[in-house]
Design an enzyme around this catalytic site. Structure first.
Site, PDB file in Angstrom:
ATOM      1  CG  HIS A   1      -2.954  -0.328  -9.763  1.00 32.42           C
ATOM      2  ND1 HIS A   1      -3.718   0.371  -8.856  1.00 32.42           N
ATOM      3  CD2 HIS A   1      -1.879  -0.788  -9.060  1.00 32.42           C
ATOM      4  CE1 HIS A   1      -3.131   0.344  -7.671  1.00 32.42           C
ATOM      5  NE2 HIS A   1      -2.015  -0.353  -7.768  1.00 32.42           N
TER       6      HIS A   1
ATOM      7  CB  CYS B   1      -5.063   4.219  -4.189  1.00 32.17           C
ATOM      8  SG  CYS B   1      -4.231   2.680  -4.617  1.00 32.17           S
TER       9      CYS B   1
ATOM     10  CB  CYS C   1      -0.917  -0.006   1.231  1.00 30.30           C
ATOM     11  SG  CYS C   1      -1.868   1.512   1.433  1.00 30.30           S
TER      12      CYS C   1
ATOM     13  N   GLY D   1      -1.955   3.343  -6.770  1.00 25.73           N
ATOM     14  CA  GLY D   1      -2.847   3.733  -7.862  1.00 25.73           C
ATOM     15  C   GLY D   1      -2.433   5.034  -8.517  1.00 25.73           C
TER      16      GLY D   1
ATOM     17  CD  GLU E   1      -7.128   1.545  -2.236  1.00 20.55           C
ATOM     18  OE1 GLU E   1      -6.355   0.600  -1.936  1.00 20.55           O
ATOM     19  OE2 GLU E   1      -7.104   2.655  -1.679  1.00 20.55           O
TER      20      GLU E   1
END
Length: 240
Positions: free
Chosen positions: A119, A182, A29, A185, A173
């Protein structure tokens, strides 16, 4: 999500494990690792420094800057479609760039990137630029996350271009749903935008939770993410 700071592996400083609100464990993360670096520095009373953190996505190195920001070397993006993973057909060599995916009767141009976690990024729908304010992300988000073309499920980024150095993005997510930000992301968003020729390698990504500054450097092919990490609250939880 909940982040655990665990003993190091090899010559790293510590290990990071994170669990989503649905109990699933993502590989990494980006926002979480910034918060973890800030937390460890505050606990240790350490000055600005770089940490080597072992994650399920590999070695990630966040650096606390003198101005309080945290810059993270996120490593190199994974661009080969099967490694993202996705079964969408590649359009540029082995990379999936602006490949059509129909969801709820509308066709989204998808670019697929892994930052150690999958992603799927879209800048356009039915040939028109995305406008993030017009998205019903609670309806369409789960239909991207659980689409069979993403065998490990996916995080999905919907992106509106403001200029070549500035975009807006909202994210659905994997395992968490709509979130305020994110980090991986945002990195994947810039990689996708560069591959599509829409933005530059240095770009500000505005998310509902605030901006992140992303650079995909040509020199080493690494992606660097810079953003804040601040103490919001602290307390004790009794786990039965």
């Amino acid at each position: 999500g909940v982040i655990f700071a665990l003993p190091p592996v090899g010559d790293t400083d510590l290990t990071m494990r994170i669990y989503n609100s649905d109990g699933s464990e993502p590989e990494m993360c980006g926002n979480g690792i910034r918060c973890l670096a800030r937390f460890v520095a505050d606990v240790d009373g350490a000055a600005a420094r770089k940490y080597k953190i072992h994650t399920l996505a590999g070695l990630i190195q966040p650096e606390l800057l003198p101005d309080g920001q945290v810059c993270v070397d996120m490593g190199e993006p994974i661009l080969e479609g099967p490694k993202v993973p996705t079964t969408l057909q590649p359009t540029q060599g082995s990379t999936v760039v602006e490949q059509g995916l129909t969801v709820d009767g509308r066709t989204y141009a998808m670019t697929c990137v892994s930052m150690g976690n999958p992603h799927a990024i879209t800048y356009s729908v039915d040939g028109q630029p995305i406008k993030v304010d017009g998205l019903d992300i609670f309806t369409i988000g789960p239909k991207f996350e659980n689409n069979p073309v993403f065998p490990a499920r996916t995080n999905t980024e919907f992106v509106e271009v403001l200029s070549r150095s500035h975009v807006r993005m909202v994210v659905w997510e994997r395992g968490a749903g709509r979130t305020l930000a994110c980090g991986t992301g945002a990195c994947a968003t810039v990689v996708a935008g560069v591959l599509e020729g829409k933005i530059d390698r240095k770009c500000q990504v505005d998310l509902p939770g605030g901006p992140l500054h992303i650079e995909w450097r040509e020199l080493d092919n690494h992606i660097y993410m810079t953003g804040p990490a601040e103490l919001a609250f602290q307390g004790m939880v009794a786990v039965q």
